[in-house]
Motif scaffolding. Sequence first.
Motif, mmCIF file in Angstrom:
data_model
loop_
_atom_site.group_PDB
_atom_site.id
_atom_site.type_symbol
_atom_site.label_atom_id
_atom_site.label_comp_id
_atom_site.label_asym_id
_atom_site.label_seq_id
_atom_site.Cartn_x
_atom_site.Cartn_y
_atom_site.Cartn_z
ATOM 1 N N UNK A 78 4.063 1.957 -8.648
ATOM 2 C CA UNK A 78 2.643 1.400 -8.797
ATOM 3 C C UNK A 78 1.786 1.260 -7.525
ATOM 4 N N UNK A 79 0.728 1.671 -7.416
ATOM 5 C CA UNK A 79 -0.134 1.300 -6.417
ATOM 6 C C UNK A 79 -0.165 -0.177 -6.329
ATOM 7 N N UNK A 80 -0.792 -0.726 -5.401
ATOM 8 C CA UNK A 80 -1.088 -2.190 -5.121
ATOM 9 C C UNK A 80 -2.330 -2.681 -6.300
ATOM 10 N N UNK A 81 -3.034 -1.701 -6.306
ATOM 11 C CA UNK A 81 -4.319 -1.984 -7.269
ATOM 12 C C UNK A 81 -3.772 -1.785 -8.525
ATOM 13 N N UNK A 82 -2.823 -0.950 -9.078
ATOM 14 C CA UNK A 82 -2.255 -0.980 -10.471
ATOM 15 C C UNK A 82 -1.307 -2.382 -10.615
ATOM 16 N N UNK A 83 -0.735 -2.768 -9.455
ATOM 17 C CA UNK A 83 0.159 -4.072 -9.796
ATOM 18 C C UNK A 83 -0.473 -5.165 -10.073
ATOM 19 N N UNK A 84 -1.585 -5.352 -9.228
ATOM 20 C CA UNK A 84 -2.567 -6.575 -9.285
ATOM 21 C C UNK A 84 -3.354 -6.721 -10.737
ATOM 22 N N UNK B 268 -8.384 -5.380 1.105
ATOM 23 C CA UNK B 268 -8.767 -4.307 1.837
ATOM 24 C C UNK B 268 -7.446 -3.219 1.698
ATOM 25 N N UNK B 269 -6.267 -3.718 1.704
ATOM 26 C CA UNK B 269 -5.212 -2.619 1.412
ATOM 27 C C UNK B 269 -5.092 -2.353 0.099
ATOM 28 N N UNK B 270 -5.667 -2.958 -0.946
ATOM 29 C CA UNK B 270 -5.537 -2.456 -2.149
ATOM 30 C C UNK B 270 -6.686 -1.462 -2.491
ATOM 31 N N UNK B 271 -7.810 -1.738 -1.815
ATOM 32 C CA UNK B 271 -8.894 -0.733 -1.883
ATOM 33 C C UNK B 271 -8.681 0.370 -0.702
ATOM 34 N N UNK B 272 -7.656 0.634 0.052
ATOM 35 C CA UNK B 272 -7.479 1.516 0.758
ATOM 36 C C UNK B 272 -8.322 1.498 1.981
ATOM 37 N N UNK B 273 -8.916 0.194 2.286
ATOM 38 C CA UNK B 273 -9.817 0.000 3.581
ATOM 39 C C UNK B 273 -9.016 -0.544 4.632
ATOM 40 N N UNK B 274 -7.521 -0.634 4.526
ATOM 41 C CA UNK B 274 -6.806 -1.231 5.705
ATOM 42 C C UNK B 274 -5.313 -0.487 5.499
ATOM 43 N N UNK B 275 -4.701 -0.285 6.334
ATOM 44 C CA UNK B 275 -3.102 0.319 6.453
ATOM 45 C C UNK B 275 -2.484 -1.031 6.667
ATOM 46 N N UNK B 276 -1.469 -1.371 6.121
ATOM 47 C CA UNK B 276 -0.626 -2.270 6.283
ATOM 48 C C UNK B 276 0.140 -1.963 7.439
ATOM 49 N N UNK C 212 -1.123 2.584 0.936
ATOM 50 C CA UNK C 212 -2.139 3.358 1.796
ATOM 51 C C UNK C 212 -1.289 3.536 3.171
ATOM 52 N N UNK C 213 -1.333 4.977 3.860
ATOM 53 C CA UNK C 213 -1.066 5.132 5.177
ATOM 54 C C UNK C 213 -2.133 5.799 5.879
ATOM 55 N N UNK C 214 -3.259 6.073 5.263
ATOM 56 C CA UNK C 214 -4.484 6.498 5.886
ATOM 57 C C UNK C 214 -5.596 5.613 5.150
ATOM 58 N N UNK C 215 -6.667 5.180 5.926
ATOM 59 C CA UNK C 215 -7.829 4.588 5.250
ATOM 60 C C UNK C 215 -8.690 5.623 4.567
ATOM 61 N N UNK C 216 -9.295 5.185 3.380
ATOM 62 C CA UNK C 216 -9.903 5.883 2.648
ATOM 63 C C UNK C 216 -11.291 6.396 3.408
ATOM 64 N N UNK C 217 -11.764 7.528 3.167
ATOM 65 C CA UNK C 217 -13.133 7.770 4.050
ATOM 66 C C UNK C 217 -14.316 7.246 3.677
#
Length: 87
Positions: A21-27, A52-60, A82-87
């Motif tokens: 699951x993505x973090x978003x799906x999990x939450x 921010x990680x859930x929204x792919x604005x930060x890489x953990x 996410x291992x790359x930030x969203x554009x």
Amino acid sequence: MPLCVIQGLQSPCTPCKKRGMTLKEFLEDKERAVTAADLAARCSVSVATISRIKDKRQVPSFQLARLLVEHTGGLVGFDDLPWEKAA
């Protein structure tokens, strides 16, 4: 015929072998009822960091990724983060 039902690859990909699951799906999973605040407290980070990680604005960081996998019971795996930030 492709073996990967998600990406159409010629061999099974990791998500097809064990769909995470993505973090978003999990939450957003109402059955688990885990909030970003709950997860943030377990990982000793801010709710903003989880968001921010859930929204792919930060890489953990690797350490935080390990904690996220651990505190989601492995439902969110390293490959699901996410291992790359969203554009």
